[in-house]
Design a protein around this motif. Structure first.
Motif, PDB file in Angstrom:
ATOM      1  N   HIS A 100      -4.769  -0.644   5.604  1.00 60.52           N
ATOM      2  CA  HIS A 100      -4.343   0.135   6.780  1.00 60.52           C
ATOM      3  C   HIS A 100      -5.308   0.025   7.956  1.00 60.52           C
ATOM      4  O   HIS A 100      -5.889   1.012   8.390  1.00 60.52           O
ATOM      5  CB  HIS A 100      -4.064   1.594   6.421  1.00 60.52           C
ATOM      6  CG  HIS A 100      -5.103   2.325   5.604  1.00 60.52           C
ATOM      7  ND1 HIS A 100      -6.444   2.215   5.825  1.00 60.52           N
ATOM      8  CD2 HIS A 100      -4.972   3.190   4.578  1.00 60.52           C
ATOM      9  CE1 HIS A 100      -7.086   2.988   4.972  1.00 60.52           C
ATOM     10  NE2 HIS A 100      -6.213   3.592   4.191  1.00 60.52           N
ATOM     11  N   TYR A 154     -12.490   3.912  -2.401  1.00 64.80           N
ATOM     12  CA  TYR A 154     -12.478   5.082  -1.529  1.00 64.80           C
ATOM     13  C   TYR A 154     -13.926   5.491  -1.323  1.00 64.80           C
ATOM     14  O   TYR A 154     -14.548   6.014  -2.251  1.00 64.80           O
ATOM     15  CB  TYR A 154     -11.723   6.238  -2.179  1.00 64.80           C
ATOM     16  CG  TYR A 154     -10.228   6.022  -2.278  1.00 64.80           C
ATOM     17  CD1 TYR A 154      -9.411   6.233  -1.182  1.00 64.80           C
ATOM     18  CD2 TYR A 154      -9.656   5.620  -3.470  1.00 64.80           C
ATOM     19  CE1 TYR A 154      -8.050   6.027  -1.262  1.00 64.80           C
ATOM     20  CE2 TYR A 154      -8.285   5.419  -3.566  1.00 64.80           C
ATOM     21  CZ  TYR A 154      -7.486   5.627  -2.464  1.00 64.80           C
ATOM     22  OH  TYR A 154      -6.142   5.425  -2.550  1.00 64.80           O
ATOM     23  N   HIS A 167       0.875  -1.201   0.000  1.00 61.48           N
ATOM     24  CA  HIS A 167       0.000   0.000   0.000  1.00 61.48           C
ATOM     25  C   HIS A 167       0.898   1.231   0.000  1.00 61.48           C
ATOM     26  O   HIS A 167       1.515   1.559   1.008  1.00 61.48           O
ATOM     27  CB  HIS A 167      -0.908   0.009   1.232  1.00 61.48           C
ATOM     28  CG  HIS A 167      -1.880   1.149   1.248  1.00 61.48           C
ATOM     29  ND1 HIS A 167      -3.232   0.983   1.469  1.00 61.48           N
ATOM     30  CD2 HIS A 167      -1.724   2.482   1.068  1.00 61.48           C
ATOM     31  CE1 HIS A 167      -3.843   2.145   1.418  1.00 61.48           C
ATOM     32  NE2 HIS A 167      -2.943   3.091   1.186  1.00 61.48           N
ATOM     33  N   THR A 216     -11.152  10.295   2.448  1.00 64.69           N
ATOM     34  CA  THR A 216      -9.736  10.589   2.658  1.00 64.69           C
ATOM     35  C   THR A 216      -9.201  11.472   1.528  1.00 64.69           C
ATOM     36  O   THR A 216      -9.976  12.005   0.740  1.00 64.69           O
ATOM     37  CB  THR A 216      -8.945   9.265   2.810  1.00 64.69           C
ATOM     38  OG1 THR A 216      -7.592   9.561   3.174  1.00 64.69           O
ATOM     39  CG2 THR A 216      -8.944   8.443   1.535  1.00 64.69           C
ATOM     40  N   HIS A 258     -10.432   1.196   1.510  1.00 69.54           N
ATOM     41  CA  HIS A 258     -10.240   2.162   2.594  1.00 69.54           C
ATOM     42  C   HIS A 258     -11.479   1.994   3.471  1.00 69.54           C
ATOM     43  O   HIS A 258     -12.562   2.436   3.111  1.00 69.54           O
ATOM     44  CB  HIS A 258     -10.111   3.588   2.059  1.00 69.54           C
ATOM     45  CG  HIS A 258      -9.928   4.599   3.154  1.00 69.54           C
ATOM     46  ND1 HIS A 258      -8.741   5.241   3.376  1.00 69.54           N
ATOM     47  CD2 HIS A 258     -10.778   5.021   4.131  1.00 69.54           C
ATOM     48  CE1 HIS A 258      -8.866   6.035   4.446  1.00 69.54           C
ATOM     49  NE2 HIS A 258     -10.099   5.923   4.906  1.00 69.54           N
ATOM     50  N   LYS A 274      -9.454  -0.064  -6.127  1.00 65.45           N
ATOM     51  CA  LYS A 274      -9.429   0.508  -4.788  1.00 65.45           C
ATOM     52  C   LYS A 274     -10.753   1.175  -4.482  1.00 65.45           C
ATOM     53  O   LYS A 274     -11.258   1.942  -5.302  1.00 65.45           O
ATOM     54  CB  LYS A 274      -8.285   1.547  -4.738  1.00 65.45           C
ATOM     55  CG  LYS A 274      -8.103   2.245  -3.400  1.00 65.45           C
ATOM     56  CD  LYS A 274      -7.535   1.314  -2.358  1.00 65.45           C
ATOM     57  CE  LYS A 274      -7.697   1.899  -0.965  1.00 65.45           C
ATOM     58  NZ  LYS A 274      -6.678   2.873  -0.639  1.00 65.45           N
ATOM     59  N   LEU A 328      -5.116   9.109   7.867  1.00 65.28           N
ATOM     60  CA  LEU A 328      -6.411   8.438   7.924  1.00 65.28           C
ATOM     61  C   LEU A 328      -6.257   6.977   7.554  1.00 65.28           C
ATOM     62  O   LEU A 328      -5.477   6.679   6.649  1.00 65.28           O
ATOM     63  CB  LEU A 328      -7.408   9.124   6.974  1.00 65.28           C
ATOM     64  CG  LEU A 328      -7.908  10.488   7.465  1.00 65.28           C
ATOM     65  CD1 LEU A 328      -8.705  11.189   6.381  1.00 65.28           C
ATOM     66  CD2 LEU A 328      -8.760  10.336   8.743  1.00 65.28           C
TER      67      LEU A 328
HETATM   68 ZN   LIG Z   1      -6.803   5.016   2.750  1.00 64.31          ZN
END
Ligand SMILES: [Zn+2]
Ligand SMILES: NC(=O)N[C@@H](CC(=O)O)C(=O)O
Ligand SMILES: [Zn+2]
Length: 344
Positions: A174, A101, A14, A106, A136, A99, A219
């Motif tokens: 994360h 989001y 990442h 963020t 995320h 991905k 974040l």
């Molecule tokens: Zn993120």
């Protein structure tokens, strides 16, 4: 206690590399530490098509200094409008993942997904074509306290997503809470998570020690100590579901030290050293090799790297700032002494 640590050459699962002059400034730090990295697509405008991902990969390779070898693994930014056909083009172009989001969650997430159910046809195509889904994991509902957004995401988004798309490989990116660590630990083999060095080393007090410290703001935001301990336990457990993802996210120092501070910690300059410190603190240095070099490629279905890197127990001081295009970039822990040093 050994003073030399030899690891399988690791990858960063990442990473934010940005673009243009910023890309040129930060790429060498990552290429020195890692063989490959999953490159995040949250540029402005975001990387939403296979053609844009291919063009970005070429810009990254063109920015790589002579003599360094590094393979960028490309991702695309999922929007409400990403079509199943685009997934086929992505697979043909060598894109490995999309991905998520959540819109507004963020940095550069305005074009993100407003309701995951709108993307289910596309997620089905990803499941079919073998692309991974990187999330995320925070809800954006303003009613939800910022410290609870990840835990609420588990219930509101992850659980229904897993039920609807059981064989889609999902990486909970994360992770920062005991709830996320527990969810991933108990999930089946199609779910994994990355963990950053800052979430292993710090709790939320770090943001407020003696004043407001913008370089510790990222974040999802740092959480309470009990969550940090749960993440350390997960990372040091040897479970193949957890692997290294720095989330190194460079922002110019003047934008961090500002009335509105951008979210992100820059750690690429000392990533392995920071992870070594975290693993050593819980007596789990023997688990670092697999966390950094085995679990990620195994989950992605890619070969492990051959070759090694070496860390030495040798104090050194991180620079307080490094060039970032025309601006300056302040690394996490800048000006402080680290006990491990990457030497080869
Ligand atoms: Zn993120
Ligand atoms: N982690 C961060 O705080 N920031 C990342 C975005 C992200 O990974 O959420 C960035 O692009 O700056
Ligand atoms: Zn990130």
């Amino acid at each position: 206690m050994s003073d030399i640590l030899t690891l399988t050459r690791p990858d960063d699962w990442h990473l934010h590399l940005r673009d243009e002059a910023a890309l040129k400034s930060v790429l060498p730090y990552t290429a020195r530490q890692f063989a490959r990295a999953i490159v995040m697509p949250n540029l402005r405008p975001p990387v939403t098509t296979a053609a844009q991902a291919v063009a970005y990969r070429e810009r990254i390779l063109a920015a790589l200094p002579e003599g360094l070898s590094f393979q960028p693994l490309m991702t695309m930014y999922l929007t409400d409008n990403t079509s199943p056909d685009e997934i086929k083009r992505a697979r043909d172009a060598g894109v490995v993942a999309l991905k998520l989001y959540p819109a507004g969650a963020t940095t550069n997430s305005d074009a993100g997904v407003t309701d995951l159910r709108k993307t289910y046809k596309t997620l089905e195509a990803m499941q079919r074509e073998g692309l991974l889904f990187l999330v995320h994991g925070e809800v954006t509902d303003p009613e939800i306290d910022i410290f609870d957004r990840e835990a609420v995401f588990v219930d509101r988004v992850m659980t229904p997503l897993r039920a609807a798309m059981p064989e889609l490989k999902v990486v909970f990116e994360h992770i920062t809470t005991k709830e996320a660590a527990q969810y991933v630990t108990e999930a089946d083999r199609f779910t994994a998570a990355t963990i950053t060095p800052q979430h292993l080393l710090y709790n939320r007090n770090a943001i407020f020690t003696g004043g407001l410290r913008p370089h510790y703001y990222c974040l999802p935001v740092l959480k309470r100590e009990e969550h940090r301990l749960a993440l350390l336990k997960a990372a040091g457990s040897g479970s193949p579901k957890f692997f290294l993802g720095t989330d190194s996210a460079p922002h110019a120092a003047q934008l961090k030290e500002n009335s509105v501070c951008g979210a992100g910690c820059f750690t690429a300059i000392s990533a392995l050293e920071l992870y070594a410190e975290a693993f050593e603190a819980i007596g789990a240095l023997d688990k670092l090799d697999a966390f950094a070099g085995h679990h990620g490629p195994d989950f992605y279905g890619l070969p492990r790297n051959t070759g090694t890197v070496t860390l030495k127990r040798e104090p050194w001081t991180l620079p307080t700032a490094v060039p970032f295009g025309e601006a300056q970039l302040k690394p996490l822990r800048g000006g402080e002494t680290l006990n491990w040093k990457l030497i080869a």
